[in-house]
Design a protein around this motif. Structure first.
Motif, PDB file in Angstrom:
ATOM      1  N   ASP A  65       0.824  -1.209   0.000  1.00 37.24           N
ATOM      2  CA  ASP A  65       0.000   0.000   0.000  1.00 37.24           C
ATOM      3  C   ASP A  65       0.861   1.264   0.000  1.00 37.24           C
ATOM      4  N   GLU A  66       1.950   1.227   0.764  1.00 38.83           N
ATOM      5  CA  GLU A  66       2.873   2.363   0.787  1.00 38.83           C
ATOM      6  C   GLU A  66       3.530   2.553  -0.574  1.00 38.83           C
ATOM      7  N   TYR A  67       3.843   1.472  -1.243  1.00 39.94           N
ATOM      8  CA  TYR A  67       4.419   1.530  -2.598  1.00 39.94           C
ATOM      9  C   TYR A  67       3.454   2.205  -3.575  1.00 39.94           C
ATOM     10  N   GLU A  68       2.164   1.849  -3.499  1.00 41.54           N
ATOM     11  CA  GLU A  68       1.170   2.445  -4.386  1.00 41.54           C
ATOM     12  C   GLU A  68       0.983   3.933  -4.082  1.00 41.54           C
ATOM     13  N   LYS A  69       0.977   4.296  -2.795  1.00 34.68           N
ATOM     14  CA  LYS A  69       0.837   5.711  -2.420  1.00 34.68           C
ATOM     15  C   LYS A  69       2.036   6.522  -2.905  1.00 34.68           C
ATOM     16  N   PHE A  70       3.226   5.934  -2.804  1.00 33.63           N
ATOM     17  CA  PHE A  70       4.438   6.604  -3.278  1.00 33.63           C
ATOM     18  C   PHE A  70       4.353   6.871  -4.778  1.00 33.63           C
ATOM     19  N   LYS A  71       3.916   5.879  -5.534  1.00 29.28           N
ATOM     20  CA  LYS A  71       3.786   6.050  -6.975  1.00 29.28           C
ATOM     21  C   LYS A  71       2.774   7.140  -7.313  1.00 29.28           C
ATOM     22  N   LEU A  72       1.637   7.131  -6.618  1.00 30.97           N
ATOM     23  CA  LEU A  72       0.596   8.119  -6.899  1.00 30.97           C
ATOM     24  C   LEU A  72       1.081   9.534  -6.584  1.00 30.97           C
ATOM     25  N   SER A  99       5.965  12.944 -21.233  1.00 33.39           N
ATOM     26  CA  SER A  99       5.913  12.794 -19.776  1.00 33.39           C
ATOM     27  C   SER A  99       4.560  13.260 -19.233  1.00 33.39           C
ATOM     28  N   LEU A 100       4.058  14.369 -19.761  1.00 33.32           N
ATOM     29  CA  LEU A 100       2.756  14.873 -19.340  1.00 33.32           C
ATOM     30  C   LEU A 100       1.656  13.870 -19.656  1.00 33.32           C
ATOM     31  N   TYR A 101       1.695  13.318 -20.851  1.00 27.52           N
ATOM     32  CA  TYR A 101       0.693  12.319 -21.249  1.00 27.52           C
ATOM     33  C   TYR A 101       0.784  11.067 -20.383  1.00 27.52           C
ATOM     34  N   GLN A 102       1.996  10.580 -20.172  1.00 26.20           N
ATOM     35  CA  GLN A 102       2.188   9.355 -19.394  1.00 26.20           C
ATOM     36  C   GLN A 102       1.703   9.518 -17.956  1.00 26.20           C
ATOM     37  N   ASN A 103       2.073  10.610 -17.309  1.00 25.10           N
ATOM     38  CA  ASN A 103       1.665  10.836 -15.929  1.00 25.10           C
ATOM     39  C   ASN A 103       0.162  11.060 -15.807  1.00 25.10           C
ATOM     40  N   PHE A 104      -0.427  11.731 -16.808  1.00 33.46           N
ATOM     41  CA  PHE A 104      -1.874  11.936 -16.800  1.00 33.46           C
ATOM     42  C   PHE A 104      -2.608  10.598 -16.904  1.00 33.46           C
ATOM     43  N   VAL A 105      -2.143   9.727 -17.793  1.00 30.35           N
ATOM     44  CA  VAL A 105      -2.772   8.398 -17.945  1.00 30.35           C
ATOM     45  C   VAL A 105      -2.624   7.579 -16.663  1.00 30.35           C
ATOM     46  N   GLN A 106      -1.455   7.650 -16.026  1.00 31.08           N
ATOM     47  CA  GLN A 106      -1.253   6.911 -14.778  1.00 31.08           C
ATOM     48  C   GLN A 106      -2.159   7.431 -13.666  1.00 31.08           C
ATOM     49  N   CYS A 107      -2.358   8.734 -13.608  1.00 32.86           N
ATOM     50  CA  CYS A 107      -3.276   9.291 -12.603  1.00 32.86           C
ATOM     51  C   CYS A 107      -4.695   8.794 -12.842  1.00 32.86           C
ATOM     52  N   LEU A 108      -5.125   8.759 -14.107  1.00 36.11           N
ATOM     53  CA  LEU A 108      -6.445   8.221 -14.423  1.00 36.11           C
ATOM     54  C   LEU A 108      -6.549   6.750 -14.040  1.00 36.11           C
ATOM     55  N   GLN A 109      -5.474   6.004 -14.262  1.00 35.76           N
ATOM     56  CA  GLN A 109      -5.464   4.586 -13.906  1.00 35.76           C
ATOM     57  C   GLN A 109      -5.594   4.405 -12.399  1.00 35.76           C
ATOM     58  N   TYR A 110      -4.858   5.186 -11.607  1.00 35.97           N
ATOM     59  CA  TYR A 110      -4.951   5.098 -10.156  1.00 35.97           C
ATOM     60  C   TYR A 110      -6.353   5.455  -9.677  1.00 35.97           C
ATOM     61  N   PHE A 114      12.782   8.791  -8.793  1.00 40.36           N
ATOM     62  CA  PHE A 114      11.508   8.068  -8.769  1.00 40.36           C
ATOM     63  C   PHE A 114      11.662   6.650  -9.305  1.00 40.36           C
ATOM     64  N   TYR A 115      12.240   6.515 -10.494  1.00 38.73           N
ATOM     65  CA  TYR A 115      12.369   5.186 -11.097  1.00 38.73           C
ATOM     66  C   TYR A 115      13.410   4.338 -10.363  1.00 38.73           C
ATOM     67  N   GLY A 116      14.480   4.964  -9.888  1.00 38.25           N
ATOM     68  CA  GLY A 116      15.451   4.200  -9.109  1.00 38.25           C
ATOM     69  C   GLY A 116      14.853   3.666  -7.818  1.00 38.25           C
ATOM     70  N   THR A 117      14.054   4.500  -7.133  1.00 41.21           N
ATOM     71  CA  THR A 117      13.391   4.054  -5.908  1.00 41.21           C
ATOM     72  C   THR A 117      12.377   2.959  -6.192  1.00 41.21           C
ATOM     73  N   LEU A 118      11.666   3.092  -7.318  1.00 42.25           N
ATOM     74  CA  LEU A 118      10.686   2.059  -7.685  1.00 42.25           C
ATOM     75  C   LEU A 118      11.353   0.703  -7.873  1.00 42.25           C
ATOM     76  N   THR A 119      12.518   0.680  -8.528  1.00 43.28           N
ATOM     77  CA  THR A 119      13.185  -0.600  -8.759  1.00 43.28           C
ATOM     78  C   THR A 119      13.566  -1.272  -7.438  1.00 43.28           C
ATOM     79  N   ILE A 120      13.991  -0.472  -6.451  1.00 46.77           N
ATOM     80  CA  ILE A 120      14.348  -1.037  -5.141  1.00 46.77           C
ATOM     81  C   ILE A 120      13.108  -1.571  -4.439  1.00 46.77           C
ATOM     82  N   ARG A 121      12.054  -0.764  -4.408  1.00 47.48           N
ATOM     83  CA  ARG A 121      10.825  -1.182  -3.722  1.00 47.48           C
ATOM     84  C   ARG A 121      10.206  -2.404  -4.390  1.00 47.48           C
TER      85      ARG A 121
END
Length: 224
Positions: free
Chosen positions: A104-111, A200-211, A144-151
């Motif tokens: 859950d903390e991983y998902e909150k971090f991504k969001l 980057s704007l498009y990708q982050n917008f789509v991810q926000c919609l997905q969340y 962000f991406y480096g932290t994601l790979t560790i988590r």
């Protein structure tokens, strides 16, 4: 007194973990030997023998599955990536509640970081064109991406079924973000800058919609 009892229980847990791990390793070795013998006996066996051997194979598979479930709550060696980043540190969580909390903390971090990157890419694309602000944006991407790979490596160690291509994608994203961060300002950088920020704007917008969609689905499931 409570703290002494706590330390005593910790010592007992450590011994039990070592005992369980060594026992499972021995049993797995025996199961491997048994499977090898069964495969040898399968050739040229009668119908009754084949049925018996089939039952043995099913029991071996059942036992292997049981050992895999036990392994999820026992310390295990880190993979190459975690060993390089964290060293030989035990990252196995001991309870299902801890595993779910970390997920859950991983998902909150991504969001949270996705929203920040969405806003920052919007500002850089439409309002501000400073290399310093671009560097902050690219540094956030690398972090962000480096932290994601560790988590994600920690989650995989604790039994999460994260696809390998998903983690590999984050490795590549971290590397390419590092390229953008160290790319000196110039004609080529400015020519590529707008396309990169738009993507980057498009990708982050789509991810926000997905969340948002996923959180809505989870809320509906909880209310059923």
């Amino acid at each position: 007194e409570t703290h002494k009892k706590y330390l005593q229980k910790l010592d007992e847990i450590s011994k039990l973990q070592s005992s369980c791990s060594s026992f499972i390793a021995r049993q797995r070795k025996r199961l491997k030997e048994m499977s090898s013998q069964v495969n040898k006996c399968t050739k040229g066996s009668s119908a009754d023998d084949a049925k018996t051997l089939g039952n043995i194979k099913e029991k071996v598979k059942t036992q292997e599955h049981a050992f895999s479930e036990m392994d999820a709550f026992l310390p295990k060696k880190n993979g190459l990536y975690l060993s390089l980043v964290l060293g030989n540190v035990n990252v196995t969580l001991l309870s299902k509640q801890s595993k779910f909390a970390y997920k859950d903390e991983y998902e909150k971090f991504k969001l949270c970081l996705t929203v920040i990157l969405l806003l920052l890419s919007f500002v850089c694309l439409f309002f501000v064109s400073y290399r310093f602000l671009d560097a902050i944006f690219n540094f956030l991407l690398v972090w962000f991406y480096g932290t994601l790979t560790i988590r994600e490596s920690v989650l995989i160690t604790n039994g999460s079924r994260i696809k390998g291509w998903w983690v590999f994608h984050h490795y590549i994203s971290a590397f390419l973000s590092g390229v953008m961060l160290t790319w000196p300002d110039g004609i080529l950088y400015q020519a590529f800058r707008g396309q990169f920020l738009a993507y980057s704007l498009y990708q982050n917008f789509v991810q926000c919609l997905q969340y948002y969609y996923q959180s809505g689905c989870l809320y509906r499931l909880r209310t059923l």
